[in-house]
Write an enzyme that holds these catalytic residues in place. Structure first.
Site, PDB file in Angstrom:
ATOM      1  N   GLY A   1      -0.396   4.646  -0.993  1.00  0.00           N
ATOM      2  CA  GLY A   1      -1.553   5.156  -0.254  1.00  0.00           C
ATOM      3  C   GLY A   1      -1.183   6.290   0.690  1.00  0.00           C
TER       4      GLY A   1
ATOM      5  CG  HIS B   1     -11.667   8.346  10.736  1.00  0.00           C
ATOM      6  ND1 HIS B   1     -12.267   7.946  11.890  1.00  0.00           N
ATOM      7  CD2 HIS B   1     -10.373   7.909  10.803  1.00  0.00           C
ATOM      8  CE1 HIS B   1     -11.382   7.298  12.640  1.00  0.00           C
ATOM      9  NE2 HIS B   1     -10.225   7.268  12.009  1.00  0.00           N
TER      10      HIS B   1
ATOM     11  N   GLY C   1       0.844  -1.195   0.000  1.00  0.00           N
ATOM     12  CA  GLY C   1       0.000   0.000   0.000  1.00  0.00           C
ATOM     13  C   GLY C   1       0.877   1.242   0.000  1.00  0.00           C
TER      14      GLY C   1
ATOM     15  CE  LYS D   1     -11.750   4.322   9.518  1.00  0.00           C
ATOM     16  NZ  LYS D   1     -10.708   3.375   9.096  1.00  0.00           N
TER      17      LYS D   1
ATOM     18  CE  LYS E   1      -7.600  -2.424  -6.202  1.00  0.00           C
ATOM     19  NZ  LYS E   1      -8.713  -1.501  -5.957  1.00  0.00           N
TER      20      LYS E   1
HETATM   21  N1  NDP Z   1      -3.607   1.168  12.327  1.00  0.00           N
HETATM   22  C1  NDP Z   1      -3.424   2.465  12.074  1.00  0.00           C
HETATM   23  O1  NDP Z   1      -2.752   3.188  12.833  1.00  0.00           O
HETATM   24  C2  NDP Z   1      -4.025   3.069  10.851  1.00  0.00           C
HETATM   25  C3  NDP Z   1      -4.745   2.280  10.014  1.00  0.00           C
HETATM   26  N2  NDP Z   1      -5.223   2.782   8.844  1.00  0.00           N
HETATM   27  C4  NDP Z   1      -5.862   1.820   7.971  1.00  0.00           C
HETATM   28  O2  NDP Z   1      -4.946   1.514   6.914  1.00  0.00           O
HETATM   29  C5  NDP Z   1      -5.653   1.220   5.720  1.00  0.00           C
HETATM   30  C6  NDP Z   1      -5.157   2.136   4.594  1.00  0.00           C
HETATM   31  O3  NDP Z   1      -5.449   3.474   4.919  1.00  0.00           O
HETATM   32  P1  NDP Z   1      -5.066   4.675   3.915  1.00  0.00           P
HETATM   33  O4  NDP Z   1      -3.597   4.729   3.717  1.00  0.00           O
HETATM   34  O5  NDP Z   1      -5.756   5.856   4.459  1.00  0.00           O
HETATM   35  O6  NDP Z   1      -5.781   4.196   2.580  1.00  0.00           O
HETATM   36  P2  NDP Z   1      -5.385   4.542   1.067  1.00  0.00           P
HETATM   37  O7  NDP Z   1      -6.559   4.126   0.232  1.00  0.00           O
HETATM   38  O8  NDP Z   1      -4.904   5.934   0.953  1.00  0.00           O
HETATM   39  O9  NDP Z   1      -4.162   3.574   0.766  1.00  0.00           O
HETATM   40  C7  NDP Z   1      -4.260   2.196   0.560  1.00  0.00           C
HETATM   41  C8  NDP Z   1      -3.334   1.830  -0.581  1.00  0.00           C
HETATM   42  O10 NDP Z   1      -3.309   0.424  -0.702  1.00  0.00           O
HETATM   43  C9  NDP Z   1      -3.541   0.101  -2.076  1.00  0.00           C
HETATM   44  N3  NDP Z   1      -4.078  -1.246  -2.162  1.00  0.00           N
HETATM   45  C10 NDP Z   1      -5.360  -1.662  -2.167  1.00  0.00           C
HETATM   46  N4  NDP Z   1      -5.414  -2.990  -2.299  1.00  0.00           N
HETATM   47  C11 NDP Z   1      -4.131  -3.422  -2.377  1.00  0.00           C
HETATM   48  C12 NDP Z   1      -3.521  -4.698  -2.538  1.00  0.00           C
HETATM   49  N5  NDP Z   1      -4.249  -5.814  -2.670  1.00  0.00           N
HETATM   50  N6  NDP Z   1      -2.181  -4.772  -2.593  1.00  0.00           N
HETATM   51  C13 NDP Z   1      -1.420  -3.664  -2.506  1.00  0.00           C
HETATM   52  N7  NDP Z   1      -1.940  -2.430  -2.353  1.00  0.00           N
HETATM   53  C14 NDP Z   1      -3.276  -2.315  -2.289  1.00  0.00           C
HETATM   54  C15 NDP Z   1      -4.479   1.185  -2.555  1.00  0.00           C
HETATM   55  O11 NDP Z   1      -4.528   1.242  -3.973  1.00  0.00           O
HETATM   56  P3  NDP Z   1      -5.859   1.865  -4.684  1.00  0.00           P
HETATM   57  O12 NDP Z   1      -5.950   3.266  -4.188  1.00  0.00           O
HETATM   58  O13 NDP Z   1      -5.536   1.735  -6.146  1.00  0.00           O
HETATM   59  O14 NDP Z   1      -7.017   1.028  -4.250  1.00  0.00           O
HETATM   60  C16 NDP Z   1      -3.818   2.400  -1.930  1.00  0.00           C
HETATM   61  O15 NDP Z   1      -2.712   2.858  -2.678  1.00  0.00           O
HETATM   62  C17 NDP Z   1      -7.129   1.368   6.085  1.00  0.00           C
HETATM   63  O16 NDP Z   1      -7.654   0.115   6.476  1.00  0.00           O
HETATM   64  C18 NDP Z   1      -7.104   2.295   7.296  1.00  0.00           C
HETATM   65  O17 NDP Z   1      -8.227   2.172   8.133  1.00  0.00           O
HETATM   66  C19 NDP Z   1      -5.056   4.081   8.500  1.00  0.00           C
HETATM   67  C20 NDP Z   1      -4.382   4.921   9.317  1.00  0.00           C
HETATM   68  C21 NDP Z   1      -3.789   4.481  10.558  1.00  0.00           C
HETATM   69  O1  LIG Z   2      -8.637   5.017   7.928  1.00  0.00           O
HETATM   70  C1  LIG Z   2      -7.993   5.776   8.694  1.00  0.00           C
HETATM   71  O2  LIG Z   2      -7.643   6.909   8.369  1.00  0.00           O
HETATM   72  C2  LIG Z   2      -7.665   5.287  10.041  1.00  0.00           C
HETATM   73  N1  LIG Z   2      -7.916   4.043  10.315  1.00  0.00           N
HETATM   74  C3  LIG Z   2      -7.653   3.393  11.550  1.00  0.00           C
HETATM   75  C4  LIG Z   2      -8.952   2.974  12.198  1.00  0.00           C
HETATM   76  O3  LIG Z   2      -9.884   2.561  11.494  1.00  0.00           O
HETATM   77  O4  LIG Z   2      -9.046   3.016  13.433  1.00  0.00           O
HETATM   78  C5  LIG Z   2      -6.764   4.199  12.455  1.00  0.00           C
HETATM   79  C6  LIG Z   2      -6.995   5.673  12.406  1.00  0.00           C
HETATM   80  O5  LIG Z   2      -8.219   5.942  13.010  1.00  0.00           O
HETATM   81  C7  LIG Z   2      -6.973   6.186  10.980  1.00  0.00           C
END
Ligand code: NDP
Ligand SMILES: O=C(O)C1=N[C@H](C(=O)O)C[C@H](O)C1
Length: 250
Positions: free
Chosen positions: A14, A136, A11, A140, A38
């Site tokens: 992303g 958020h 990712g 999301k 992706k």
């Molecule tokens: N635990 C934590 O602290 C946090 C968790 N998150 C979580 O992380 C995840 C990603 O968030 P975020 O960065 O905002 O999302 P984004 O959509 O900005 O980024 C996700 C990236 O992953 C790519 N992707 C999708 N499917 C695949 C795959 N099969 N293989 C490789 N890459 C893939 C997407 O491509 P495309 O856009 O082309 O679909 C995109 O580039 C979410 O579930 C979010 O809730 C977010 C922030 C903090």
């Molecule tokens: O999608 C997000 O942005 C985030 N996802 C995580 C969650 O679902 O808790 C962590 C954070 O809130 C950002």
């Protein structure tokens, strides 16, 4: 070949993935190997001799990613949400066939978010009422957030342990969804708003007072220190670790 732990990112294009790539590149003790997004092949991690992969992709993709990584002996630090108990059990099964591999899955890698979950669980037994509101950005995919889901579960467990009954609520007539979703007896509300990153309030109430525990991630760099902590530790922690708090000596 550079020095230090060899780390790849899933990712990587992303919103969070980009911040994590930058943080790995800036760390003296880590070497960024390859980013996969992706449509690209996971084989790149094997070919680049990557030791740890960080996954910030999508709930629909993360299980296939983990099956591949664990099967190839690569440790994983996972921020992607969507982990039900069934999914965690599936990861444990894969790990039991590959016992040297470590996987860390955390709903939130921001230090303050982890602390606020702990504070909410500590406060829960003192209050008759409690609700969780997460806010958020509108891109999301999941609602409620993984953090809100976990927070509500921790509060629910603390209430049960303290012998508290259901929260008081006289609602008999409601527009569908107006009282939010319910996780372990705790109402959870999800706001999606342009301009926001990731925010959460836990509001607790009892006779004559309320307590609000609020955390704000104002920038996605807030997730990087927690992710790097996980990257540095996961090689020494075979099996499944859930929650960054396990590494924080709280
Ligand atoms: N635990 C934590 O602290 C946090 C968790 N998150 C979580 O992380 C995840 C990603 O968030 P975020 O960065 O905002 O999302 P984004 O959509 O900005 O980024 C996700 C990236 O992953 C790519 N992707 C999708 N499917 C695949 C795959 N099969 N293989 C490789 N890459 C893939 C997407 O491509 P495309 O856009 O082309 O679909 C995109 O580039 C979410 O579930 C979010 O809730 C977010 C922030 C903090
Ligand atoms: O999608 C997000 O942005 C985030 N996802 C995580 C969650 O679902 O808790 C962590 C954070 O809130 C950002």
């Amino acid at each position: 070949m550079g020095s230090g732990i060899r780390v790849g990112v899933l990712g990587s294009a992303g919103k969070v993935g980009q911040a994590i790539v930058a943080a790995i590149e800036a760390a003296d003790d880590l070497t960024f190997t390859v980013g996969v997004d992706k449509g690209e092949s996971l084989q790149a991690f094997v070919d680049s001799d990557t030791a740890v992969v960080v996954d910030f992709t999508h709930p629909s993709a993360v299980m296939d990613n983990l099956e591949f990584l664990i099967g190839n002996g690569i440790h994983a630090v996972v921020g992607t949400t969507g982990f039900t108990e069934e999914r965690l059990d599936q990861v444990r099964t894969w790990l039991s066939d590959n016992p040297a591999v470590g996987v860390l899955i955390a709903p939130n890698f921001a230090i303050g978010a982890v602390l606020s979950m702990r504070f909410a669980a500590q406060a829960a037994r003192f209050y008759e009422s409690v609700e969780v509101i997460e806010l958020h950005h509108p891109h999301k995919a999941d609602a409620p957030s993984g953090t809100a889901y976990r927070t509500a579960k921790l509060i629910g467990e603390a209430r049960t342990e303290a012998g508290l009954g259901p929260v008081p609520d006289a609602t008999t007539d409601e527009l569908d969804g107006a009282r939010g979703g319910v996780v372990d007896g705790v109402h959870v509300h999800a706001v999606r708003l342009a301009g926001l990153v990731a925010h959460q309030e836990v509001i607790l109430g009892t006779e004559g007072e309320t307590l609000t525990i609020r955390h704000d991630s104002l920038d996605r760099t807030s997730f990087a220190p927690g992710v790097l902590l996980g990257v540095r530790e996961i090689g020494e922690r075979p099996g499944l670790t859930v929650g960054l708090e396990q590494l924080m000596d709280l």
